[in-house]
Write a protein that holds these residues in place. Structure first.
Motif, short mmCIF file in Angstrom:
data_model
loop_
_atom_site.label_atom_id
_atom_site.label_comp_id
_atom_site.label_asym_id
_atom_site.label_seq_id
_atom_site.Cartn_x
_atom_site.Cartn_y
_atom_site.Cartn_z
N MET A 125 49.62 -20.96 -40.44
CA MET A 125 49.48 -20.01 -39.35
C MET A 125 49.95 -18.62 -39.81
O MET A 125 51.07 -18.47 -40.32
N GLN A 126 49.12 -17.63 -39.63
CA GLN A 126 49.49 -16.26 -39.97
C GLN A 126 50.56 -15.74 -39.01
O GLN A 126 50.51 -16.00 -37.80
N ILE A 127 51.52 -14.98 -39.51
CA ILE A 127 52.59 -14.42 -38.69
C ILE A 127 52.51 -12.89 -38.73
O ILE A 127 52.43 -12.28 -39.80
N ILE A 128 52.51 -12.29 -37.53
CA ILE A 128 52.61 -10.83 -37.39
C ILE A 128 53.90 -10.55 -36.63
O ILE A 128 54.08 -11.03 -35.52
N LYS A 129 54.79 -9.78 -37.24
CA LYS A 129 56.13 -9.60 -36.68
C LYS A 129 56.49 -8.11 -36.64
O LYS A 129 56.15 -7.36 -37.56
N ASP A 130 57.15 -7.71 -35.55
CA ASP A 130 57.69 -6.35 -35.42
C ASP A 130 56.60 -5.29 -35.57
O ASP A 130 56.78 -4.27 -36.27
N LYS A 131 55.47 -5.52 -34.89
CA LYS A 131 54.36 -4.57 -34.95
C LYS A 131 54.02 -4.07 -33.54
O LYS A 131 54.49 -4.58 -32.53
N GLN A 132 53.15 -3.04 -33.50
CA GLN A 132 52.68 -2.48 -32.24
C GLN A 132 51.17 -2.31 -32.33
O GLN A 132 50.64 -1.84 -33.34
N PHE A 133 50.47 -2.72 -31.24
CA PHE A 133 49.02 -2.60 -31.19
C PHE A 133 48.62 -1.97 -29.87
O PHE A 133 49.22 -2.22 -28.83
N GLY A 134 47.57 -1.17 -29.90
CA GLY A 134 47.03 -0.57 -28.69
C GLY A 134 45.53 -0.41 -28.81
O GLY A 134 44.90 -0.85 -29.79
N GLY A 135 44.93 0.20 -27.79
CA GLY A 135 43.50 0.44 -27.82
C GLY A 135 42.70 -0.78 -27.42
O GLY A 135 43.18 -1.67 -26.71
N GLU A 136 41.48 -0.84 -27.88
CA GLU A 136 40.52 -1.86 -27.47
C GLU A 136 40.47 -3.02 -28.46
O GLU A 136 40.20 -2.83 -29.65
N ARG A 137 40.81 -4.23 -28.01
CA ARG A 137 40.64 -5.47 -28.75
C ARG A 137 41.27 -5.47 -30.16
O ARG A 137 40.60 -5.81 -31.15
N PRO A 138 42.52 -5.10 -30.29
CA PRO A 138 43.08 -5.02 -31.65
C PRO A 138 43.16 -6.35 -32.38
O PRO A 138 43.13 -6.37 -33.62
N LEU A 139 43.29 -7.46 -31.66
CA LEU A 139 43.40 -8.78 -32.31
C LEU A 139 42.25 -9.69 -31.88
O LEU A 139 42.40 -10.91 -31.80
#
Length: 281
Positions: free
Chosen positions: A1-15
């Protein structure tokens, strides 16, 4: 499983269309549909501020997260969710969903939540404010509910509730196959037009409770002094501990109580008009 930690996302459909993903301490800022069309997702210690973050997600966990007001309509058209230790300030959560497990969740704007959902299992839920939670939902099990939302469990079916304190108006209207155990039900017009509603070891307050009910059962229940005009046009079998202030025009069945303040039977009673009403000897 991929881990994304201590990040920020905004806008349209980032993930968008992510699979097998664990996000930890992630901030979803203003925008829409951050985690859409995804599967096998785990979110821990995250904050959701943008609209519609989880839509069409299949198999996911949310733990120790926060949904801000801007994260409205956050979970729609999803299935197989496990949520725990989470605080939600956003309205219109949980729509058209299946197989939900919630534990230790607080909802501070429970407006139009749990609409048309099925196979829900809840432990320790607090719902504040809003209207019509659980409308049109079915196959729901709840153990531990505190709610002051209006119009709880309308048009719902196959519901089992334990250890609840519900302060509302018009709860359990037009429900099918509902059992409530060991609970406190406060508010006007409880259980009108219900079918197969069963209340066990419950305390009931509020005016005109349990009218137009079909096949109503009460076991070892108590009533507040404000419960007048109870059971009008209902078919029932009721065992009431203590006293009930007033019973009006029940259709059929049997009502027994330790003490009955008054009984109103008038020309408007509906047939067969053969309900047995008596004080316990």
């Amino acid at each position: 499983m991929q881990i994304i930690k201590d990040k920020q996302f905004g806008g349209e459909r980032p993930l968008f269309a992510s699979h097998d993903l664990h996000i930890d301490n992630v901030l979803i800022t203003e925008g829409e549909s951050a985690i859409k069309e995804c599967s096998n997702i785990k979110a821990t210690n995250c904050r959701f501020e943008g609209n519609y973050p989880f839509w069409h997600v299949h198999g996911f966990e949310i733990e120790n997260c926060y949904f801000a007001v801007g994260g409205r309509s956050a979970l729609w058209y999803c299935d197989h969710l496990k949520m725990r230790d989470t605080v939600i300030d956003a309205p219109k959560m949980f729509r058209e969903m299946s197989h939900l497990e919630l534990k230790n969740v607080t909802m501070n704007d429970a407006d139009e939540v749990f609409w048309r959902c099925d196979n829900i299992r809840i432990e320790n839920l607090k719902m504040h404010g809003g209207t019509y939670p659980f409308m049109f939902s079915h196959d729901v099990y709840v153990d531990g509910l505190e709610s002051d939302s209006k119009y709880v469990f309308q048009y719902a079916r196959n519901i089992e509730v334990h250890n609840a304190k519900i302060t509302t108006k018009d709860a359990f209207w037009e429900v099918d196959n509902v059992t409530v155990y060991d609970s406190e039900l406060n508010g006007e017009y409880l259980g009108w037009h219900s079918r197969n509603l069963r209340l066990v070891n419950c305390h009931i307050t509020g005016e005109q409770p349990l009218c137009y009910a079909h096949d109503l059962i009460l076991e070892n229940c108590t009533f507040g002094e404000d419960c007048d005009r109870a059971f009008e046009y209902s078919t029932l079998n009721a065992d009431i501990k203590g006293s009930i202030a007033n019973i009006k025009n029940p259709m059929s069945g049997r009502i027994v109580a330790d003490k009955i303040g008054s009984i109103t039977i008038d020309e408007n009673i509906k047939q067969p008009a053969d309900c047995v009403i008596e004080e316990r000897k």
